[in-house]
Structure formats: structure tokens, C-alpha cells
Design an enzyme around this catalytic site. Structure first.
Site: not given
Ligand code: C5P
Length: 410
Positions: A215-218
Site C-alpha cells: 500500500t502507500n501513505r495516503s
């Protein structure tokens, strides 16, 4: 029960733009808002008390001490649904940020739990001074809402950033805030009434196996703020989200996890949408063959083969219906504007909101953001650091300018 008449305390400070507050006052009264004007001493050097007293719902107040009640600030502060300050001068912002209570306006601001909307106006040098930026950033962190000044003609023949926002914009924003507090002025209000707005939000999760994902940091905060702003402005809203943040009642939420889920959910609703805002941070790559069972250490380090995800936004742009407005987001760390321009063209969108995620207070997981909104005609609107909710309104201000006024969702 009769509908609640929204009460606005209109603070007016001493700047040349104070004369425009007269127009704001009149327009609010015209749509049924109760307006209590509070002028600072300096304001009366620019506009007459009599003008406001004639137009507003009650006479002007200026002092903590000249009313029959010894505590006018608590009456004003507690009774307000919104405190609106037009124009907010550098001096006022400093006093408000410092928590001073040495005049009726500042004391009222300390005595209220209502939303506060400030509309700064000053010369460019003052607007760009770090003291002013710092004071405003502090106020934004405390939840104060801002209608940012525009570029244009200033007092003394100068021109630049710092001119008070248009009274139309200020009144529209004030009514939106009142709508969000439940004090709706009239049914069907809002410049997105009758439109279907679809927003995507959050970082997608691409499975490696049933328990692990990439995933990512959003955080989804900006996407959720966009959905809330569209609903406040009268739209019917579908929020396709990979974030678990809370959502107001009345917004249709479609929870998703992966880019594939998000694509399916968006394609299902896109044909009916008037506006699609892709604020989601969609993964660019995903594991090519996620394991059906949990990968275990005993089997050794797995070979991780990635494949690209579909570009959802480009797909939506290729199939958009006439009149539909498409907005993309781009989180960048290098040459944000240049990369944003290229992305706008490649993806075929109407607006691209560029986020320099390395800028202090902007991007992932903050409650504030600073962006530049690029349009397909080569225009760029810089939105300085403000709450994600205010950034969302700045985006929809640009969207509504592109919507065909004749057309509503089918
Ligand atoms: O290509 P990049 O990820 O920088 O583009 C950002 C924009 O494209 C965002 O609006 C994002 O939601 C959208 N996007 C998409 N599908 C992808 C990757 C990004 O729709 N696979």
C-alpha cells in the site's frame, strides 16, 4: 417547528476592502441570514457604522462596554452559527492567533464554538510576510476556515496577491459552512445541487497473500474532505474509498481495497456522474499472482513479481460522457508543476490538482494541504496552505466554472 434562522456575526476590520463587507452583509440578509455586525475601531475609518446598521439585522456593535449587557461578546459568540471576518487584516490575524480579547470582535471569537471563516485582504508584501503566513497557518491548524485572497488591483494603484476574494465567493462559502452546521438557508441550495459527484479516496491495498498487502501513505483525508465539500454544496455524492475515515450521513460510500475493486466500483457509477474526482492514491504495481494461502517463512523468501495496475483515470477519460468534468490528483516530490502538466495531457483530464508532498504541512496524513490546480487551457491556480476542507472548496470552485449550467446528471 419553523426552520432555524442562521445567525452570522460579521466582523469587519480596518482595511480598504471593508467597503466590500457591506455587499457581503446585504447579500446574506437577502437570503434570510440574521447578520450581527461587529466593527473594529479601525474599520470605522473606512466605512460608516450607519451603512451597516441600515443593512444588517441589528445595529453595529463596536465595544465590549457600551451595550446594556456587560458581556456582549458571550451573547454574540454563543448565538452565532458562524463568525465571518471580512476583511481580515494582518493586525487582526495576529491578535486572533495570539488569543487576545482586547476588543469586541476578538473577545467574541474566543467566546464562540461556531465555525469561523476569515477572509484576509492586504498588500502583497504583507500577505507574503512570514509573520502573516505563520499566524494564518496556526489559525488553520485550530480549525479556522479561510477564503484566500485573490490576485488583482490593490489600494494605491498596486497590483498583486492580497485582494479580498470576491463577495460572491465569500457569501457562497459562508452559506456552505452554514449548510454543514445544519442551518440550511433554503432547499436545493448550493452550486452543485442536482449533480452527481463521484470521489475516490485513500491508498489502495494490493494483496500478496490473504494477510499481507502492498500500500502507500495516503490517509484518504483529502478525498473525504472533497466528498464532504461536494455534499455541502448540494451534490449527490458517491465516495469510493479505500480509507476507513468516517463519512457524513447522506454520502453513498463504496468501500474498496485494491485498484481492481476501485476500478470496478468507479466504472459502475461513472456513466451517471457529472464530476469525477480521482483523489485516491492508486497503486501503480501489484503482485502478479497473489498467493491463495498465507506465505510461510519455512518456504523461504517468495519471488515477488509485480505487474502494472490499470490506469483507472485514463480509462474513465476515454469513456467519459459529454459535459462530464474529470479531475485527477498528482502527488509529486520533484518538479510538481512540470510533471503535473504532462500528466494532465497524458490522462486527458480537465483539471489536475498537484500536490508537492514534500512541502511542510502538505500531503499525506496532514489536516492541511497546499496545491496547484492546473487546467487544460494552461491556467494554474495556486492554493496556499489551508485545511483540506478549504482546498476541497477551491477545487470545486474550479469544477463549477467548467460545468455546463444547462446539464444535470441523467
Ligand atoms: O500516474 P499517477 O499515479 O501519478 O496519477 C495520479 C492520478 O491518477 C490520480 O488522480 C490517481 O487517482 C489516478 N490513478 C489512477 N489509476 C492508477 C494510478 C493513478 O486512476 N493506476
Amino acid at each position: 417547528m419553523p426552520p432555524h434562522q442562521p445567525h452570522v456575526v460579521l466582523g469587519v476590520c480596518g482595511g480598504i476592502a471593508a467597503y466590500k463587507a457591506v455587499d457581503v452583509c446585504r447579500r446574506l440578509v437577502d437570503v434570510g441570514v440574521y447578520v450581527a455586525p461587529v466593527l473594529t475601531d479601525e474599520a470605522t475609518r473606512f466605512v460608516g457604522e450607519a451603512t451597516f446598521s441600515a443593512l444588517a439585522s441589528e445595529p453595529v456593535q463596536r465595544s465590549l462596554f457600551d451595550e446594556a449587557s456587560p458581556i456582549p461578546h458571550t451573547r454574540l459568540g454563543q448565538g452565532a452559527d458562524l463568525v465571518l471576518v471580512v476583511p481580515a487584516t494582518a493586525h487582526f490575524l495576529a491578535r486572533y492567533a495570539a488569543g487576545m480579547a482586547d476588543d469586541l470582535l476578538c473577545a467574541t471569537l474566543l467566546a464562540t464554538r461556531a465555525p469561523v471563516l476569515v477572509c484576509p485582504a492586504m498588500h502583497t508584501e504583507m500577505w507574503e510576510h512570514p509573520a502573516v503566513s505563520d499566524n494564518l497557518a496556526l489559525l488553520v491548524r485550530r480549525g479556522v476556515l479561510v477564503v484566500a485572497p485573490e490576485e488583482g488591483r490593490l489600494a494605491g494603484g498596486d497590483s498583486g496577491a492580497g485582494r479580498l476574494a470576491d463577495p460572491d465567493t465569500i457569501v457562497a462559502r459562508a452559506l456552505d459552512v452554514l449548510g454543514a452546521t445544519g442551518s440550511v438557508v433554503g432547499p436545493g441550495r448550493g452550486d452543485l445541487a442536482g449533480r452527481l459527484v463521484v470521489v475516490s479516496a485513500g491508498g489502495t491495498r494490493e494483496p500478496l497473500d490473504p494477510v499481507r498487502f502492498l500500500t502507500n501513505r495516503s490517509s484518504g483525508k483529502q478525498g473525504h474532505a472533497l466528498a464532504e465539500a461536494a455534499a455541502r454544496r448540494g451534490a449527490k455524492v458517491t465516495l469510493v474509498t479505500a480509507s476507513a475515515l468516517a463519512v457524513s450521513p447522506g454520502i453513498d460510500v463504496v468501500p474498496v481495497a485494491s485498484a481492481a475493486d476501485m476500478e470496478a466500483a468507479l466504472r459502475a457509477v461513472a456513466p451517471r456522474a457529472d464530476v469525477i474526482v480521482m483523489a485516491a492514491a492508486v497503486a501503480d504495481f501489484r503482485p502478479k499472482a497473489p498467493a491463495a494461502h498465507k506465505l510461510v517463512k519455512a518456504d523461504g523468501v517468495p519471488d515477488l513479481v509485480l505487474e502494472p495496475t490499470p490506469d483507472i483515470l485514463s480509462g474513465l477519460a476515454a469513456e467519459r460522457r459529454p459535459g462530464q468534468v474529470l479531475v485527477g490528483f498528482a502527488a509529486e516530490t520533484d518538479d510538481p508543476i512540470g510533471r503535473g502538466r504532462r500528466k494532465l495531457a497524458q490522462k486527458g483530464v480537465d483539471l489536475l490538482v498537484v500536490n508537492d508532498v514534500t512541502a511542510p504541512g502538505a500531503g499525506f496524513d496532514h489536516d492541511t494541504n497546499a496545491v496547484t490546480i492546473l487546467d487544460a487551457d494552461g491556467g494554474a491556480t495556486a492554493v496556499p496552505l489551508m485545511s483540506k476542507s478549504a482546498v476541497a472548496d477551491a477545487v470545486f470552485d474550479r469544477v463549477t466554472a467548467q460545468l455546463d449550467p444547462e446539464r444535470n446528471s441523467p
